[in-house]
Design a protein around this motif. Structure first.
Motif, short mmCIF file in Angstrom:
data_model
loop_
_atom_site.label_atom_id
_atom_site.label_comp_id
_atom_site.label_asym_id
_atom_site.label_seq_id
_atom_site.Cartn_x
_atom_site.Cartn_y
_atom_site.Cartn_z
N HIS A 1 33.75 58.64 37.09
CA HIS A 1 34.92 57.91 37.58
C HIS A 1 34.50 56.99 38.72
N MET A 2 34.66 55.69 38.46
CA MET A 2 34.31 54.67 39.44
C MET A 2 35.39 53.61 39.44
N ASN A 3 35.06 52.46 39.97
CA ASN A 3 35.99 51.34 39.95
C ASN A 3 36.34 50.98 38.51
N ASN A 4 37.51 50.38 38.32
CA ASN A 4 37.85 49.88 36.99
C ASN A 4 37.10 48.58 36.74
N HIS A 5 36.27 48.58 35.73
CA HIS A 5 35.52 47.37 35.36
C HIS A 5 36.19 46.81 34.12
N GLU A 6 37.28 46.04 34.35
CA GLU A 6 38.07 45.60 33.20
C GLU A 6 38.27 44.10 33.20
N TRP A 7 38.70 43.61 32.04
CA TRP A 7 39.05 42.21 31.88
C TRP A 7 40.18 42.13 30.86
N PHE A 8 40.82 40.94 30.80
CA PHE A 8 41.99 40.76 29.96
C PHE A 8 41.66 39.85 28.78
N THR A 9 41.92 40.33 27.57
CA THR A 9 41.55 39.56 26.38
C THR A 9 42.39 38.29 26.24
N ARG A 10 43.59 38.28 26.82
CA ARG A 10 44.46 37.11 26.69
C ARG A 10 44.04 35.97 27.61
N THR A 11 43.28 36.29 28.64
CA THR A 11 42.80 35.26 29.58
C THR A 11 41.29 35.44 29.77
N PRO A 12 40.51 35.22 28.70
CA PRO A 12 39.07 35.54 28.74
C PRO A 12 38.27 34.71 29.74
N GLN A 13 38.79 33.54 30.13
CA GLN A 13 38.03 32.69 31.07
C GLN A 13 38.35 33.00 32.53
N GLN A 14 39.44 33.73 32.78
CA GLN A 14 39.82 34.04 34.15
C GLN A 14 39.03 35.24 34.66
N SER A 15 38.70 35.17 35.94
CA SER A 15 37.98 36.27 36.57
C SER A 15 38.92 37.46 36.76
N PRO A 16 38.47 38.69 36.49
CA PRO A 16 37.13 39.03 36.02
C PRO A 16 36.96 38.79 34.52
N THR A 17 35.87 38.15 34.16
CA THR A 17 35.55 37.94 32.75
C THR A 17 34.84 39.19 32.22
N GLU A 18 34.64 39.23 30.91
CA GLU A 18 33.91 40.35 30.31
C GLU A 18 32.52 40.46 30.93
N LYS A 19 31.87 39.32 31.09
CA LYS A 19 30.51 39.30 31.64
C LYS A 19 30.50 39.84 33.08
N GLU A 20 31.48 39.44 33.88
CA GLU A 20 31.56 39.92 35.26
C GLU A 20 31.84 41.43 35.31
N ALA A 21 32.74 41.89 34.44
CA ALA A 21 33.07 43.32 34.38
C ALA A 21 31.83 44.14 33.98
N PHE A 22 31.08 43.62 33.00
CA PHE A 22 29.88 44.31 32.54
C PHE A 22 28.84 44.39 33.65
N ALA A 23 28.63 43.27 34.35
CA ALA A 23 27.65 43.25 35.46
C ALA A 23 28.06 44.23 36.56
N ALA A 24 29.34 44.29 36.88
CA ALA A 24 29.82 45.21 37.92
C ALA A 24 29.64 46.66 37.47
N ALA A 25 29.87 46.94 36.19
CA ALA A 25 29.70 48.30 35.67
C ALA A 25 28.23 48.71 35.72
N ILE A 26 27.33 47.79 35.42
CA ILE A 26 25.89 48.08 35.51
C ILE A 26 25.50 48.40 36.96
N THR A 27 26.02 47.63 37.90
CA THR A 27 25.75 47.89 39.32
C THR A 27 26.23 49.28 39.70
N SER A 28 27.43 49.66 39.25
CA SER A 28 27.95 51.00 39.52
C SER A 28 27.06 52.08 38.91
N ALA A 29 26.63 51.84 37.68
CA ALA A 29 25.78 52.83 36.98
C ALA A 29 24.46 53.01 37.71
N GLU A 30 23.86 51.90 38.14
CA GLU A 30 22.59 52.01 38.85
C GLU A 30 22.75 52.73 40.19
#
Length: 135
Positions: free
Chosen positions: A96-125
């Motif tokens: 259980h960590m921060n929510n690393h999420e993004w919205f499919t209806r607004t894929p270009q708005q931050s947080p994007t999928e790429k940003e959420a993935f990068a943040a999740a990797i940082t949390s995992a490390e």
């Protein structure tokens, strides 16, 4: 004192392995909840190994693993990356960590999928660093 007592403790090695989800996840999930619920868990993530992107670390010496992957169903408007941990030996848990999420209806708005993935990797490390202090 036996001959093995003098040997220094070698730090455990974590290997990055993103090509396919390790069978260890499916085995542990089935052992914990049975094959039927396991196949539905996290939108079928561990059953079919088709949801991407993933980031994964494996420690063969400890038989432990850490995974960053999408846990929400593909049809959900909010998608979320989760961090899953298979501790040494047996078992399975969602970290259980921060929510690393993004919205499919607004894929270009931050947080994007790429940003959420990068943040999740940082949390995992960060989790791996802390976890290694306890092993």
């Amino acid at each position: 004192m036996g001959p093995h007592d003098e040997q220094p403790v070698v730090p455990a090695l974590w290997i990055r392995h993103d090509s396919e989800i390790l069978p260890l996840w499916w085995d542990r999930l089935c052992a914990e909840m049975g094959p039927q619920p396991a196949s539905r868990y996290a939108g079928g993530l561990f059953d079919q190994d088709r949801r991407r992107p993933i980031a994964q670390w494996f420690n063969p010496a400890l038989n432990a693993a850490l995974l960053v992957a999408i846990e929400t169903g593909p049809e959900w408007p909010v998608q979320r990356f989760a961090v899953f941990y298979a501790p040494p030996g047996s078992g399975f848990t969602k970290v259980h960590m921060n929510n690393h999420e993004w919205f499919t209806r607004t894929p270009q708005q931050s947080p994007t999928e790429k940003e959420a993935f990068a943040a999740a990797i940082t949390s995992a490390e960060a989790f791996l660093q802390v976890e290694m202090d306890f092993i």
